[in-house]
Design an enzyme around this catalytic site. Sequence first.
Site, PDB file in Angstrom:
ATOM      1  N   ARG A  82      96.191  35.507  75.798  1.00  0.00           N
ATOM      2  CA  ARG A  82      96.667  35.249  77.172  1.00  0.00           C
ATOM      3  C   ARG A  82      96.663  36.492  78.059  1.00  0.00           C
ATOM      4  NH1 ARG A  82     100.254  32.233  74.167  1.00  0.00           N
ATOM      5  NH2 ARG A  82      99.677  30.028  74.165  1.00  0.00           N
ATOM      6  N   LYS A 104      87.751  40.930  89.765  1.00  0.00           N
ATOM      7  CA  LYS A 104      86.937  39.755  89.428  1.00  0.00           C
ATOM      8  C   LYS A 104      86.263  39.990  88.080  1.00  0.00           C
ATOM      9  CE  LYS A 104      85.519  37.977  93.940  1.00  0.00           C
ATOM     10  NZ  LYS A 104      84.330  37.690  94.776  1.00  0.00           N
ATOM     11  N   GLU A 146      75.102  49.136  98.263  1.00  0.00           N
ATOM     12  CA  GLU A 146      76.498  48.670  98.363  1.00  0.00           C
ATOM     13  C   GLU A 146      77.366  49.730  99.067  1.00  0.00           C
ATOM     14  OE1 GLU A 146      77.533  45.655  97.742  1.00  0.00           O
ATOM     15  OE2 GLU A 146      76.263  44.799  96.158  1.00  0.00           O
ATOM     16  N   LYS A 188      86.576  49.629  99.336  1.00  0.00           N
ATOM     17  CA  LYS A 188      86.708  48.342  98.625  1.00  0.00           C
ATOM     18  C   LYS A 188      88.154  48.121  98.187  1.00  0.00           C
ATOM     19  CE  LYS A 188      85.206  44.962  95.434  1.00  0.00           C
ATOM     20  NZ  LYS A 188      84.291  44.411  94.441  1.00  0.00           N
ATOM     21  N   GLU A 198      90.487  36.746  97.730  1.00  0.00           N
ATOM     22  CA  GLU A 198      89.378  36.377  98.602  1.00  0.00           C
ATOM     23  C   GLU A 198      89.656  35.116  99.409  1.00  0.00           C
ATOM     24  OE1 GLU A 198      85.529  37.160  97.047  1.00  0.00           O
ATOM     25  OE2 GLU A 198      84.527  36.055  98.624  1.00  0.00           O
ATOM     26  N   ARG A 202      88.607  39.824 102.408  1.00  0.00           N
ATOM     27  CA  ARG A 202      87.696  40.233 101.339  1.00  0.00           C
ATOM     28  C   ARG A 202      86.276  39.714 101.564  1.00  0.00           C
ATOM     29  NH1 ARG A 202      89.261  40.684  94.976  1.00  0.00           N
ATOM     30  NH2 ARG A 202      87.157  41.122  94.246  1.00  0.00           N
ATOM     31  N   ASN A 206      80.997  40.613 101.816  1.00  0.00           N
ATOM     32  CA  ASN A 206      79.770  39.837 101.635  1.00  0.00           C
ATOM     33  C   ASN A 206      78.705  40.152 102.674  1.00  0.00           C
ATOM     34  OD1 ASN A 206      80.678  38.540  99.353  1.00  0.00           O
ATOM     35  ND2 ASN A 206      81.626  36.877 100.495  1.00  0.00           N
ATOM     36  N   HIS A 209      75.113  39.641 101.871  1.00  0.00           N
ATOM     37  CA  HIS A 209      75.062  38.877 100.633  1.00  0.00           C
ATOM     38  C   HIS A 209      74.684  37.406 100.810  1.00  0.00           C
ATOM     39  CE1 HIS A 209      76.733  42.467  98.912  1.00  0.00           C
ATOM     40  NE2 HIS A 209      76.791  41.933  97.703  1.00  0.00           N
ATOM     41  N   HIS A 213      72.035  36.378  98.106  1.00  0.00           N
ATOM     42  CA  HIS A 213      72.220  35.366  97.068  1.00  0.00           C
ATOM     43  C   HIS A 213      71.071  34.354  97.080  1.00  0.00           C
ATOM     44  CE1 HIS A 213      76.773  36.331  97.078  1.00  0.00           C
ATOM     45  NE2 HIS A 213      76.139  37.009  96.124  1.00  0.00           N
ATOM     46  N   HIS A 226      69.953  43.576  92.482  1.00  0.00           N
ATOM     47  CA  HIS A 226      70.972  43.032  93.382  1.00  0.00           C
ATOM     48  C   HIS A 226      71.106  43.861  94.666  1.00  0.00           C
ATOM     49  CE1 HIS A 226      74.558  41.130  94.896  1.00  0.00           C
ATOM     50  NE2 HIS A 226      75.170  42.310  94.915  1.00  0.00           N
TER      51      HIS A 226
HETATM   52  N1  LIG Z   1      83.170  41.819  89.269  1.00  0.00           N
HETATM   53  C1  LIG Z   1      82.676  42.110  90.438  1.00  0.00           C
HETATM   54  O1  LIG Z   1      83.362  42.147  91.450  1.00  0.00           O
HETATM   55  C2  LIG Z   1      81.206  42.421  90.526  1.00  0.00           C
HETATM   56  C3  LIG Z   1      80.687  42.962  91.715  1.00  0.00           C
HETATM   57  C4  LIG Z   1      79.353  43.292  91.742  1.00  0.00           C
HETATM   58  C5  LIG Z   1      78.533  43.060  90.633  1.00  0.00           C
HETATM   59  N2  LIG Z   1      79.076  42.531  89.504  1.00  0.00           N
HETATM   60  C6  LIG Z   1      78.254  42.294  88.311  1.00  0.00           C
HETATM   61  O2  LIG Z   1      77.753  43.537  87.835  1.00  0.00           O
HETATM   62  C7  LIG Z   1      76.557  43.299  87.094  1.00  0.00           C
HETATM   63  C8  LIG Z   1      75.527  44.341  87.461  1.00  0.00           C
HETATM   64  O3  LIG Z   1      76.052  45.617  87.140  1.00  0.00           O
HETATM   65  P1  LIG Z   1      75.136  46.928  87.104  1.00  0.00           P
HETATM   66  O4  LIG Z   1      74.290  46.983  88.313  1.00  0.00           O
HETATM   67  O5  LIG Z   1      76.048  48.038  86.785  1.00  0.00           O
HETATM   68  O6  LIG Z   1      74.092  46.628  85.941  1.00  0.00           O
HETATM   69  P2  LIG Z   1      74.236  46.558  84.345  1.00  0.00           P
HETATM   70  O7  LIG Z   1      75.625  46.575  83.903  1.00  0.00           O
HETATM   71  O8  LIG Z   1      73.425  45.370  83.937  1.00  0.00           O
HETATM   72  O9  LIG Z   1      73.525  47.905  83.882  1.00  0.00           O
HETATM   73  C9  LIG Z   1      72.183  48.158  84.190  1.00  0.00           C
HETATM   74  C10 LIG Z   1      71.535  49.024  83.115  1.00  0.00           C
HETATM   75  O10 LIG Z   1      72.001  50.369  83.223  1.00  0.00           O
HETATM   76  C11 LIG Z   1      72.363  50.868  81.948  1.00  0.00           C
HETATM   77  N3  LIG Z   1      73.354  51.932  82.173  1.00  0.00           N
HETATM   78  C12 LIG Z   1      74.652  51.799  82.492  1.00  0.00           C
HETATM   79  N4  LIG Z   1      75.204  53.005  82.720  1.00  0.00           N
HETATM   80  C13 LIG Z   1      74.234  53.916  82.528  1.00  0.00           C
HETATM   81  C14 LIG Z   1      74.192  55.338  82.642  1.00  0.00           C
HETATM   82  N5  LIG Z   1      75.256  56.056  83.030  1.00  0.00           N
HETATM   83  N6  LIG Z   1      73.018  55.961  82.374  1.00  0.00           N
HETATM   84  C15 LIG Z   1      71.915  55.239  82.041  1.00  0.00           C
HETATM   85  N7  LIG Z   1      71.895  53.898  81.929  1.00  0.00           N
HETATM   86  C16 LIG Z   1      73.047  53.247  82.179  1.00  0.00           C
HETATM   87  C17 LIG Z   1      72.863  49.655  81.241  1.00  0.00           C
HETATM   88  O11 LIG Z   1      72.847  49.844  79.850  1.00  0.00           O
HETATM   89  C18 LIG Z   1      71.879  48.585  81.702  1.00  0.00           C
HETATM   90  O12 LIG Z   1      70.723  48.601  80.914  1.00  0.00           O
HETATM   91  C19 LIG Z   1      76.121  41.873  87.408  1.00  0.00           C
HETATM   92  O13 LIG Z   1      76.372  41.063  86.299  1.00  0.00           O
HETATM   93  C20 LIG Z   1      77.006  41.470  88.569  1.00  0.00           C
HETATM   94  O14 LIG Z   1      77.276  40.091  88.580  1.00  0.00           O
HETATM   95  C21 LIG Z   1      80.394  42.222  89.438  1.00  0.00           C
HETATM   96 ZN   LIG Z   2      76.900  42.977  95.904  1.00  0.00          ZN
END
Ligand SMILES: NC(=O)c1ccc[n+]([C@@H]2O[C@H](COP(=O)([O-])OP(=O)(O)OC[C@H]3O[C@@H](n4cnc5c(N)ncnc54)[C@H](O)[C@@H]3O)[C@@H](O)[C@H]2O)c1
Ligand SMILES: [Zn+2]
Length: 327
Positions: A82, A104, A146, A188, A198, A202, A206, A209, A213, A226
């Site tokens: 939980r 999130k 971003e 942020k 949101e 918040r 977007n 976005h 999307h 992205h």
């Molecule tokens: N929760 C939220 O509010 C929120 C907001 C935006 C995005 N997201 C999510 O985040 C995800 C995308 O995250 P991301 O862009 O960080 O990509 P990711 O987590 O997929 O990482 C991209 C690649 O970079 C590598 N990597 C990570 N750190 C590294 C470093 N320091 N040096 C070398 N390689 C490294 C990872 O192993 C991976 O292969 C998506 O799933 C998206 O939906 C969530």
């Molecule tokens: Zn984004």
Amino acid sequence: VFELSSPRVRALHGAAVRAMLRTASRVVPLEAPDGEEAKSIEHATRLWRDMLAAGKRDSVLVAAGGGSVGDLGGFVAATFLRGIACVQVPTTLLAQVDAAIGGKTAIDLPEAKNSVGVFHPAHWIVADTTLLSTLDRDELRSGLFEVVKAGAILDRELVATLERECQRLLAADLDALAPAVARAAEIKIGVVAADPFETDRRRLLNFGHTLAHALETVLEYHGLRHGEAVGYGMLFALRLSLRRGLAPEEARRLARLIFALGLPPLPALLVKDLLAAMARDKKAREGGLSWVLLTELGSAEIVDGLEADLIETELWAFLKQPFELAP
Ligand SMILES: NC(=O)c1ccc[n+]([C@@H]2O[C@H](COP(=O)([O-])OP(=O)(O)OC[C@H]3O[C@@H](n4cnc5c(N)ncnc54)[C@H](O)[C@@H]3O)[C@@H](O)[C@H]2O)c1
Ligand SMILES: [Zn+2]
């Protein structure tokens, strides 16, 4: 402490993360795959079971990695027994300025990304920009969009800094990156603190976005990262903003900054496919499809119910010449 990481991040930065945990009485390593693949119910189940075998109610999960590891780790922490505390150690630029902040968490279903999740704010977020030095340059560039977004909606001073420091940021110069990350994260945090679930403010985050999307859906998440989709989405939102009175020189400034950061070519797309994706998005969202538009650099408004004809006309023009505003 459950220390969740992915193979790539652990190989590069495992020692740095371990150093952060040196006062823990016991560290249990947990593994997630690199990238989006991590965000599945299968991986969540495996982690819950590993944690049950090892854990206690008063444990903490530390998620060290990109946004994928952070989203999975946050979700698993939110639901295990939980809810246990979660600490985010974001290691990508996107995760440091965006994904790790705001509570999130989510995993994906085959039908839709981020479709299962809960709000579970991290107890701590440790964003060490030195960890970004190993990041792939295209990943870094993608995350910078971003940062641009944060400046565009709320801080024209940050936009000016990004214009000035563009080349150093692209070269992963830590002296330029650290203050930009800190400022974008601060923006942020300010927004989500005012509207954690949101309902209102918040939604400003977007900016860019709505089209992003649709681009990602139509391209089935291939061809554009992205942040790159957000880059194009901001260029499109600028066109709509111009229609509502944004000064042309303001629009051109932001378009030029986006152009200077560099976007890969926009894949061939059909207006009707993008409109269909937006229509589906609209149905899925309670408040309908809304657009975040700029009134000036550093100031934005949420606009609901823009006429479909206007969107369609602008989309035709945009797809023909996405960089029209940045000569
Ligand atoms: N929760 C939220 O509010 C929120 C907001 C935006 C995005 N997201 C999510 O985040 C995800 C995308 O995250 P991301 O862009 O960080 O990509 P990711 O987590 O997929 O990482 C991209 C690649 O970079 C590598 N990597 C990570 N750190 C590294 C470093 N320091 N040096 C070398 N390689 C490294 C990872 O192993 C991976 O292969 C998506 O799933 C998206 O939906 C969530
Ligand atoms: Zn984004």
